[in-house]
Enzyme design. Sequence first.
Site, PDB file in Angstrom:
ATOM      1  N   GLU A 279      19.776  42.581  29.951  1.00 22.03           N
ATOM      2  CA  GLU A 279      21.139  43.083  30.150  1.00 22.03           C
ATOM      3  C   GLU A 279      21.147  44.558  30.561  1.00 22.03           C
ATOM      4  O   GLU A 279      21.569  45.427  29.799  1.00 22.03           O
ATOM      5  CB  GLU A 279      21.953  42.902  28.870  1.00 22.03           C
ATOM      6  CG  GLU A 279      22.157  41.463  28.455  1.00 22.03           C
ATOM      7  CD  GLU A 279      23.054  41.344  27.236  1.00 22.03           C
ATOM      8  OE1 GLU A 279      23.431  42.389  26.661  1.00 22.03           O
ATOM      9  OE2 GLU A 279      23.376  40.218  26.850  1.00 22.03           O
ATOM     10  N   PRO A 280      20.721  44.901  31.767  1.00 27.07           N
ATOM     11  CA  PRO A 280      20.806  46.301  32.202  1.00 27.07           C
ATOM     12  C   PRO A 280      22.246  46.702  32.463  1.00 27.07           C
ATOM     13  O   PRO A 280      23.034  45.930  33.004  1.00 27.07           O
ATOM     14  CB  PRO A 280      19.989  46.308  33.500  1.00 27.07           C
ATOM     15  CG  PRO A 280      20.139  44.911  34.029  1.00 27.07           C
ATOM     16  CD  PRO A 280      20.178  44.014  32.808  1.00 27.07           C
ATOM     17  N   GLY A 281      22.602  47.898  32.058  1.00 26.10           N
ATOM     18  CA  GLY A 281      23.935  48.435  32.350  1.00 26.10           C
ATOM     19  C   GLY A 281      23.811  49.791  32.987  1.00 26.10           C
ATOM     20  O   GLY A 281      24.028  49.967  34.188  1.00 26.10           O
ATOM     21  N   CYS A 343      33.289  72.384  29.402  1.00 22.73           N
ATOM     22  CA  CYS A 343      34.543  71.677  29.667  1.00 22.73           C
ATOM     23  C   CYS A 343      35.542  72.002  28.575  1.00 22.73           C
ATOM     24  O   CYS A 343      35.218  72.661  27.590  1.00 22.73           O
ATOM     25  CB  CYS A 343      34.283  70.171  29.709  1.00 22.73           C
ATOM     26  SG  CYS A 343      33.023  69.662  30.888  1.00 22.73           S
ATOM     27  N   TYR A 373      29.072  54.937  30.944  1.00 22.30           N
ATOM     28  CA  TYR A 373      29.629  55.439  29.682  1.00 22.30           C
ATOM     29  C   TYR A 373      30.465  56.703  29.874  1.00 22.30           C
ATOM     30  O   TYR A 373      30.443  57.591  29.024  1.00 22.30           O
ATOM     31  CB  TYR A 373      28.518  55.676  28.660  1.00 22.30           C
ATOM     32  CG  TYR A 373      27.661  54.461  28.453  1.00 22.30           C
ATOM     33  CD1 TYR A 373      28.180  53.338  27.812  1.00 22.30           C
ATOM     34  CD2 TYR A 373      26.363  54.411  28.934  1.00 22.30           C
ATOM     35  CE1 TYR A 373      27.403  52.206  27.642  1.00 22.30           C
ATOM     36  CE2 TYR A 373      25.587  53.271  28.771  1.00 22.30           C
ATOM     37  CZ  TYR A 373      26.111  52.171  28.130  1.00 22.30           C
ATOM     38  OH  TYR A 373      25.350  51.044  27.969  1.00 22.30           O
TER      39      TYR A 373
END
Length: 415
Positions: A279-281, A343, A373
């Site tokens: 399951e690569p994301g 930021c 992400y």
Amino acid sequence: MTLLDILPSLRTAMRPRIDTSIWPLTTHVDELGRLCVGSVVLTDVADEFGTPAYVLDEADFRSRAVHYRTTLRGVEVVYAAQSLLTRTVAGWVHDAGLGMAVCSTAELATALAGGIEPGRIVVHGSGKSADELATAAAAGVGRIVVDSPIEIAYLAGVTRHPQAVLLQVLPGVEVLPLVSRALATPQLPLAGLYCHLGSQIAEPEVYVEAVRGLVDTMADVRAAHGVLLTELNIGGGHAIAYQAGDAQLDVAALADFLEDALDAACAANRFPRPRLVVEPGRAISGRAGVTLHRVQSVVTRTDGRLVVAVDGSHPKSATTPNYTVALANRHPLGPTSLATVVCRGGGALGSDIELPTDTHPGDLLATACTGAYHHSTDSNFTMTTRPPVVAVCDRQVRPLIRRETMADLLLRDCG
């Protein structure tokens, strides 16, 4: 006319601004020094959609998805949706011939809306409620991962048709009692085992050890219950490089390691070869993404370092390495200095980023490797409206997610 027009030899003398191991595949610098992705000038994207903004290189995403499918032959590749998901992204995943792993009802709905066949969807995630399990089962998903007796009970109570399940293998938790519980529930045929090994794993050997241990467990299940499990899902967690020199997982090496490990483990246990699923994301979406920020202020410290403040927040966790940041709107002529890019809310893109000493308000900065992400977790540090997501490819610009407005933000506020 620029200095480069007067002295063109400077072009070959300058250090390359773009490391091809970090930025999207189609990234280049035009004659004016502007960064381009998908043959689209990033300053044009910033002008049209504002900043901050997420830019996705469609060609990069599609290329990595296909690379996984063609390199891991004999292995089912399932894209981990939590890294990045929109309806269009789901379409890219479908076109590449991949399945999809989701861990929420929202991700499931988006995957289905984007054209992913229900049978190619894996549902996992801790703490699934009865309602979430009922929704997944009603959609006809291919696999649901269960990790506790209560989830088995919930799912058995809400499913009206046989629903194949995988048992999650957790450290320190005995698998055989869960197997017994699942086998006592005939409407939940047990297909195999699932495990999640972690994040940013660069060594194929980690997966080799997992395959060996899990095949041993499958053999134990056969010995104890006379049941042959046929599927082994070893999750994702494949590392990518955020800066030059960072370790990353080699997919071709992983393919060789997995092939040998699975053959050896099955031979040692005299066990039929199960179907292997990965399951690569982040490894598919991460490098495809670039985030655009506009410089708001610059302060020079007494040690010569710059503190550069940009618009928007940034969902950088404490475990994420410093990002690679580059000036996107012009050539960085003249001396450079190390800079901390901050930021709103205190999040920082990095503390050792090399930027021109003449960096000034209005300059555009691009941050590499932000395709994973970020869209789903934006506003972690401070309350802001979420940026747009824009896809670029072959000089075409396509908005995937519009910028959240103040009206959107207040609409959900019930007072």
